[in-house]
Enzyme design. Structure first.
Site, PDB file in Angstrom:
ATOM      1  N   HIS A 140     -30.708  -8.685 -20.752  1.00 51.59           N
ATOM      2  CA  HIS A 140     -30.367  -8.689 -22.174  1.00 51.59           C
ATOM      3  C   HIS A 140     -31.389  -7.865 -22.971  1.00 51.59           C
ATOM      4  CE1 HIS A 140     -27.812 -12.169 -21.254  1.00 51.59           C
ATOM      5  NE2 HIS A 140     -27.285 -12.022 -22.445  1.00 51.59           N
ATOM      6  N   ASN A 171     -37.595  -9.269 -15.940  1.00 53.81           N
ATOM      7  CA  ASN A 171     -36.624 -10.018 -16.733  1.00 53.81           C
ATOM      8  C   ASN A 171     -36.987 -11.501 -16.812  1.00 53.81           C
ATOM      9  OD1 ASN A 171     -34.226 -10.592 -18.162  1.00 53.81           O
ATOM     10  ND2 ASN A 171     -33.092 -10.943 -16.276  1.00 53.81           N
TER      11      ASN A 171
END
Length: 286
Positions: A140, A171
């Site tokens: 994201h 991440n």
């Protein structure tokens, strides 16, 4: 003239005077009502004019970078963020959002949400199959954790135009650490403006995943602006690899991120403030 006739004339005169007085009172009341109505109409007209003026005045989005002219850029407006999509890399050039204190809370969770193609952009585009067995996470840019305030915003955060191929270790750890740090700052200061995205180095050999050739970033940037009190800004750059990358070691100035990415951040600031906040970055100031 006898008394009866005099009395009758007096009574008639009094009746006429009473009728005239009543007529005068009605006319006065009518004029007052008309004046009141006119004032109310004028007030309503002023309010409508003010409302129209307010609608005409653009909302300043301090988080939005200056328009890009050196690469493909399609602006996509979402409930929780805005992104500049690059049809060549199949990833965003940048993703920007105004993170408020209230947006860091909410009952809408990411469990049950599914990543999805963004049908608003033309094919070829990133698909779920491109990421399958790629060894990269669907990372994201605007995090799901910043969109718990709205189910729609949460769902839109899983569109692949808000996603980049990202190393799993980055991440899970350092990138997530900075996301939480931004939420802490939004709660402390009331709001912050955030922009992040991929870094593609020209000298590096391009890497791609999937049949649609989604380009793998060489690194990632994030810049944060606080406009509460004395404005300040800070930047971060992380390599798209595993291994320890403490966010304290990733701190840099916004000017340095601009040089690296070719993106002009926070152009809505006045020039003096922009020059000052983008030239320095001290984590201790936050």
């Amino acid at each position: 003239m006898d008394r009866k006739r005099i009395r009758l004339l007096l009574l008639c005169s009094l009746a006429v005077l009473a009728v005239m007085a009543q007529a005068v009172r009605q006319q006065t009341a009518t004029r007052r009502a008309s004046a009141t109505t006119a004032r109310q109409q004028a007030s309503a007209a002023r309010q409508q004019s003010s409302a129209r003026t307010a609608k005409l005045q653009p909302v300043v989005q301090y988080e939005r970078p200056a328009p890009l002219t050196d690469r493909p850029s399609t602006i996509l407006l979402r409930l929780g963020y805005v992104t500049s999509y690059n049809r060549q890399t199949r990833t965003p050039n940048w993703v920007a959002w105004h993170l408020t204190r209230s947006h860091t809370y909410g009952s809408n969770q990411r469990s049950g949400e599914l990543f999805a193609e963004d049908e608003q952009v033309a094919e070829p585009r990133a698909t779920l199959r491109d990421y399958y067995n790629s060894r990269y996470d669907r990372g994201h840019m605007c995090p799901a954790g910043d969109n718990k305030w709205s189910q729609k915003a949460m769902t839109q955060s899983f569109l692949l135009t808000n996603i980049c191929p990202q190393n799993h270790g980055l991440n899970k750890y350092e990138w997530n650490d900075v996301e939480m740090l931004c939420r802490d700052w939004a709660r402390r200061y009331g709001a912050v403006d955030v922009v992040c995205g991929p870094v593609y180095r020209r000298e590096a050999s391009p890497r791609y995943i999937g049949r649609n050739k989604v380009r793998v970033p060489d690194a990632f940037f994030k810049v944060v602006l606080c406009r509460s009190g004395q404005p300040k800004a800070i930047g971060f750059v992380f390599e798209n690899r595993g291994g320890r990358q403490p966010y304290r070691d990733a701190v840099c100035t916004v000017d340095e991120v601009e040089t690296l990415t070719g993106i002009d951040f926070f152009p809505a600031l006045d020039d003096r403030t922009e020059s000052r906040v983008e030239a320095t970055a001290q984590l201790s100031d936050w």
